[in-house]
Scaffold this active site. Structure first.
Site, PDB file in Angstrom:
ATOM      1  N   TYR A   5       0.753  -1.121   0.035  1.00 19.42           N
ATOM      2  CA  TYR A   5       0.022   0.109   0.122  1.00 19.42           C
ATOM      3  C   TYR A   5       0.844   1.053   0.038  1.00 19.42           C
ATOM      4  O   TYR A   5       0.418   2.244  -0.494  1.00 19.42           O
ATOM      5  CB  TYR A   5      -0.932  -0.110   1.224  1.00 19.42           C
ATOM      6  CG  TYR A   5      -1.927  -1.086   0.760  1.00 19.42           C
ATOM      7  CD1 TYR A   5      -3.179  -0.498  -0.024  1.00 19.42           C
ATOM      8  CD2 TYR A   5      -2.081  -2.245   1.591  1.00 19.42           C
ATOM      9  CE1 TYR A   5      -3.977  -1.394  -0.226  1.00 19.42           C
ATOM     10  CE2 TYR A   5      -3.237  -3.240   1.273  1.00 19.42           C
ATOM     11  CZ  TYR A   5      -4.212  -2.743   0.165  1.00 19.42           C
ATOM     12  OH  TYR A   5      -5.113  -3.696  -0.079  1.00 19.42           O
TER      13      TYR A   5
ATOM     14  N   ARG B 258       1.406   1.858  -3.366  1.00 25.87           N
ATOM     15  CA  ARG B 258       0.124   2.342  -4.330  1.00 25.87           C
ATOM     16  C   ARG B 258       0.102   3.803  -3.867  1.00 25.87           C
ATOM     17  O   ARG B 258      -0.371   4.622  -4.738  1.00 25.87           O
ATOM     18  CB  ARG B 258      -0.982   1.544  -3.821  1.00 25.87           C
ATOM     19  CG  ARG B 258      -0.939   0.076  -3.846  1.00 25.87           C
ATOM     20  CD  ARG B 258      -1.672  -0.031  -5.281  1.00 25.87           C
ATOM     21  NE  ARG B 258      -0.326   0.279  -6.332  1.00 25.87           N
ATOM     22  CZ  ARG B 258       0.716  -0.505  -6.350  1.00 25.87           C
ATOM     23  NH1 ARG B 258       1.103  -1.428  -5.487  1.00 25.87           N
ATOM     24  NH2 ARG B 258       1.668  -0.069  -7.158  1.00 25.87           N
TER      25      ARG B 258
ATOM     26  N   ASN C 150     -12.717   3.346  -5.251  1.00 23.87           N
ATOM     27  CA  ASN C 150     -11.396   3.513  -5.305  1.00 23.87           C
ATOM     28  C   ASN C 150     -10.940   4.175  -4.196  1.00 23.87           C
ATOM     29  O   ASN C 150     -11.379   4.797  -3.444  1.00 23.87           O
ATOM     30  CB  ASN C 150     -11.118   4.392  -6.560  1.00 23.87           C
ATOM     31  CG  ASN C 150     -11.795   4.081  -7.871  1.00 23.87           C
ATOM     32  OD1 ASN C 150     -12.126   2.700  -8.000  1.00 23.87           O
ATOM     33  ND2 ASN C 150     -11.762   4.685  -8.825  1.00 23.87           N
ATOM     34  N   VAL C 151      -9.414   3.707  -3.588  1.00 26.87           N
ATOM     35  CA  VAL C 151      -8.964   4.483  -2.577  1.00 26.87           C
ATOM     36  C   VAL C 151      -7.967   5.301  -3.013  1.00 26.87           C
ATOM     37  O   VAL C 151      -7.225   5.939  -2.286  1.00 26.87           O
ATOM     38  CB  VAL C 151      -8.182   3.228  -2.188  1.00 26.87           C
ATOM     39  CG1 VAL C 151      -9.238   2.130  -1.417  1.00 26.87           C
ATOM     40  CG2 VAL C 151      -7.129   2.267  -2.634  1.00 26.87           C
ATOM     41  N   ASP C 152      -7.881   5.865  -4.206  1.00 29.45           N
ATOM     42  CA  ASP C 152      -6.982   6.842  -4.744  1.00 29.45           C
ATOM     43  C   ASP C 152      -7.667   8.294  -4.334  1.00 29.45           C
ATOM     44  O   ASP C 152      -9.064   8.104  -3.786  1.00 29.45           O
ATOM     45  CB  ASP C 152      -6.660   6.902  -6.239  1.00 29.45           C
ATOM     46  CG  ASP C 152      -7.828   6.963  -7.128  1.00 29.45           C
ATOM     47  OD1 ASP C 152      -8.713   7.796  -7.043  1.00 29.45           O
ATOM     48  OD2 ASP C 152      -8.246   5.814  -8.129  1.00 29.45           O
TER      49      ASP C 152
ATOM     50  N   HIS D 100     -14.402   2.009   0.134  1.00 31.18           N
ATOM     51  CA  HIS D 100     -13.522   0.950   0.440  1.00 31.18           C
ATOM     52  C   HIS D 100     -12.019   1.583   1.051  1.00 31.18           C
ATOM     53  O   HIS D 100     -10.942   0.915   1.031  1.00 31.18           O
ATOM     54  CB  HIS D 100     -12.831   0.478  -0.783  1.00 31.18           C
ATOM     55  CG  HIS D 100     -14.074  -0.577  -1.368  1.00 31.18           C
ATOM     56  ND1 HIS D 100     -14.036  -0.960  -2.590  1.00 31.18           N
ATOM     57  CD2 HIS D 100     -15.289  -1.084  -0.685  1.00 31.18           C
ATOM     58  CE1 HIS D 100     -15.328  -1.831  -2.962  1.00 31.18           C
ATOM     59  NE2 HIS D 100     -16.035  -1.566  -1.734  1.00 31.18           N
TER      60      HIS D 100
ATOM     61  N   GLY E  46     -16.797   2.316 -14.830  1.00 27.76           N
ATOM     62  CA  GLY E  46     -15.721   1.594 -14.784  1.00 27.76           C
ATOM     63  C   GLY E  46     -15.803   0.605 -13.477  1.00 27.76           C
ATOM     64  O   GLY E  46     -14.853   0.706 -12.776  1.00 27.76           O
ATOM     65  N   THR E  47     -16.796  -0.080 -13.460  1.00 28.49           N
ATOM     66  CA  THR E  47     -16.619  -1.222 -12.300  1.00 28.49           C
ATOM     67  C   THR E  47     -17.206  -2.604 -12.928  1.00 28.49           C
ATOM     68  O   THR E  47     -18.176  -2.313 -13.629  1.00 28.49           O
ATOM     69  CB  THR E  47     -17.416  -0.797 -10.970  1.00 28.49           C
ATOM     70  OG1 THR E  47     -17.767  -1.732 -10.178  1.00 28.49           O
ATOM     71  CG2 THR E  47     -18.848   0.049 -11.401  1.00 28.49           C
ATOM     72  N   SER E  48     -16.777  -3.601 -12.519  1.00 27.65           N
ATOM     73  CA  SER E  48     -16.836  -5.117 -13.064  1.00 27.65           C
ATOM     74  C   SER E  48     -18.325  -5.263 -12.232  1.00 27.65           C
ATOM     75  O   SER E  48     -18.955  -6.213 -12.602  1.00 27.65           O
ATOM     76  CB  SER E  48     -15.750  -5.918 -12.791  1.00 27.65           C
ATOM     77  OG  SER E  48     -15.407  -5.975 -11.483  1.00 27.65           O
TER      78      SER E  48
HETATM   79  N1  APR Z   1     -12.815   3.698 -18.473  1.00 27.11           N
HETATM   80  C1  APR Z   1     -14.180   3.246 -17.915  1.00 27.11           C
HETATM   81  N2  APR Z   1     -13.914   1.726 -17.612  1.00 27.11           N
HETATM   82  C2  APR Z   1     -12.824   1.041 -17.724  1.00 27.11           C
HETATM   83  C3  APR Z   1     -11.663   1.559 -18.216  1.00 27.11           C
HETATM   84  C4  APR Z   1     -11.552   3.002 -18.897  1.00 27.11           C
HETATM   85  N3  APR Z   1     -10.612   3.506 -19.667  1.00 27.11           N
HETATM   86  N4  APR Z   1     -10.676   0.628 -18.372  1.00 27.11           N
HETATM   87  C5  APR Z   1     -11.277  -0.374 -17.808  1.00 27.11           C
HETATM   88  N5  APR Z   1     -12.526  -0.253 -17.470  1.00 27.11           N
HETATM   89  C6  APR Z   1     -13.301  -1.030 -16.661  1.00 27.11           C
HETATM   90  C7  APR Z   1     -13.576  -2.499 -17.036  1.00 27.11           C
HETATM   91  O1  APR Z   1     -13.867  -3.093 -18.215  1.00 27.11           O
HETATM   92  C8  APR Z   1     -13.961  -3.197 -15.770  1.00 27.11           C
HETATM   93  O2  APR Z   1     -15.542  -3.261 -16.020  1.00 27.11           O
HETATM   94  O3  APR Z   1     -13.383  -0.978 -15.213  1.00 27.11           O
HETATM   95  C9  APR Z   1     -13.864  -2.135 -14.615  1.00 27.11           C
HETATM   96  C10 APR Z   1     -12.858  -2.408 -13.660  1.00 27.11           C
HETATM   97  O4  APR Z   1     -13.337  -3.756 -12.618  1.00 27.11           O
HETATM   98  P1  APR Z   1     -12.512  -4.193 -11.518  1.00 27.11           P
HETATM   99  O5  APR Z   1     -11.057  -4.226 -11.869  1.00 27.11           O
HETATM  100  O6  APR Z   1     -13.025  -5.242 -11.138  1.00 27.11           O
HETATM  101  O7  APR Z   1     -12.592  -2.797 -10.557  1.00 27.11           O
HETATM  102  P2  APR Z   1     -13.936  -2.491  -9.620  1.00 27.11           P
HETATM  103  O8  APR Z   1     -15.295  -2.961 -10.015  1.00 27.11           O
HETATM  104  O9  APR Z   1     -13.621  -1.250  -8.909  1.00 27.11           O
HETATM  105  O10 APR Z   1     -13.354  -3.463  -8.252  1.00 27.11           O
HETATM  106  C11 APR Z   1     -14.348  -3.336  -7.076  1.00 27.11           C
HETATM  107  O11 APR Z   1     -12.657  -4.816  -5.954  1.00 27.11           O
HETATM  108  O12 APR Z   1     -10.639  -5.544  -5.400  1.00 27.11           O
HETATM  109  C12 APR Z   1     -11.650  -4.931  -4.997  1.00 27.11           C
HETATM  110  O13 APR Z   1     -11.918  -3.182  -3.411  1.00 27.11           O
HETATM  111  C13 APR Z   1     -11.482  -3.690  -4.638  1.00 27.11           C
HETATM  112  O14 APR Z   1     -12.565  -1.608  -5.037  1.00 27.11           O
HETATM  113  C14 APR Z   1     -12.155  -2.759  -5.595  1.00 27.11           C
HETATM  114  C15 APR Z   1     -13.426  -3.698  -5.754  1.00 27.11           C
END
Ligand code: APR
Length: 227
Positions: free
Chosen positions: A54, A57, A88-90, A105, A171-173
């Site tokens: 961390y 990071r 995000n933690v940023d 988070h 931007g979240t999965s």
């Molecule tokens: N713009 C928008 N979205 C994007 C970009 C971009 N330039 N590049 C990638 N992505 C998308 C990917 O397609 C994906 O859907 O961002 C998403 C990232 O997903 P993850 O890596 O799973 O991140 P996140 O959903 O924030 O993870 C959730 O998981 O590990 C834990 O605590 C951590 O907060 C985090 C949580």
């Protein structure tokens, strides 16, 4: 009266600032398995490794800038009550100028006591070292919500989502709960957008999906909302 916008962001909004997402690459996060650095168990096993991870990071943040995605969101504040709920933690939303930010988070620029997670210290961009202790001499740990831990900011986030007229997810999965479940607290009349270059494996019924990177997609939605 101003309408309420809630923006739920994940790692994808910071990708174009040079911060790697968690699940886009080969399953490794900056060369570590997430499970090895993001749990209380891993901290107990090897606090030095986890703290070092961390610290790295946090240092990386000093080399990153908010991108167009973060910046465009700030424009919404002219016309709307905006709350950013970020996984995000940023600190890129803060640095772009957003005012109301809920960090689900945790935050890299803070540390907390290992024995009381509510005892939080602002550390800026400084490393956490084994010499750093809280006021009772207890060790400090990164102020990060690790897997399996409570999410104290969840309740305030739910309350904001319930009041939202517009929800923008970026931007979240949508695989990590409880954050991924937040959108289900939105009212039936809430207008929902999702911006991501990849279609997530979630039910997108009733959501306007914009298959774009944050820099492009956020501008598009912001222009539409400010029209
Ligand atoms: N713009 C928008 N979205 C994007 C970009 C971009 N330039 N590049 C990638 N992505 C998308 C990917 O397609 C994906 O859907 O961002 C998403 C990232 O997903 P993850 O890596 O799973 O991140 P996140 O959903 O924030 O993870 C959730 O998981 O590990 C834990 O605590 C951590 O907060 C985090 C949580």
């Amino acid at each position: 009266m101003k309408k309420n916008i809630v923006v739920l962001t994940g790692a994808g909004i910071s990708a174009e600032s040079g911060i790697k997402t968690f699940r886009d690459s080969d399953g490794l996060w900056e060369n570590y398995r997430i499970e090895d650095v993001a749990s209380w168990d891993s901290f107990q096993k090897d606090s030095e490794l986890v703290t070092k991870f961390y610290n790295a990071r946090r240092r990386q943040l000093t080399t990153c800038e908010p991108n167009e995605g973060h910046k465009q969101l700030v424009r919404l504040e002219d016309k709307f009550n905006v709350t950013i709920v970020t996984q995000n933690v940023d600190n890129l939303h803060e640095r772009a100028g957003s005012k109301n930010i809920i960090h689900l988070h945790g935050e890299l620029t803070k540390a907390c006591s290992v024995s009381d997670l509510t005892e939080v210290y602002d550390i800026g961009y400084h490393d956490i070292t084994p010499m750093d202790t809280d006021k009772n001499g207890e060790m400090l740990r990164p102020f990060i919500v690790w897997f399996g831990e409570n999410v104290p900011m969840l309740e305030p986030a739910i309350m904001e989502v319930q009041k939202a007229d517009i929800l923008i997810i970026i931007g979240t999965s949508l695989v990590v709960y409880p954050a991924a479940g937040l959108m289900h607290y939105a009212s039936k009349n809430c207008k929902k957008y999702l911006i991501d270059p990849v279609r997530p494996n979630a039910d997108l019924n009733g959501i306007t999906f914009i298959q774009q990177k944050a820099s492009v997609g956020v501008r598009q939605v912001v222009e539409e909302l400010l029209k």
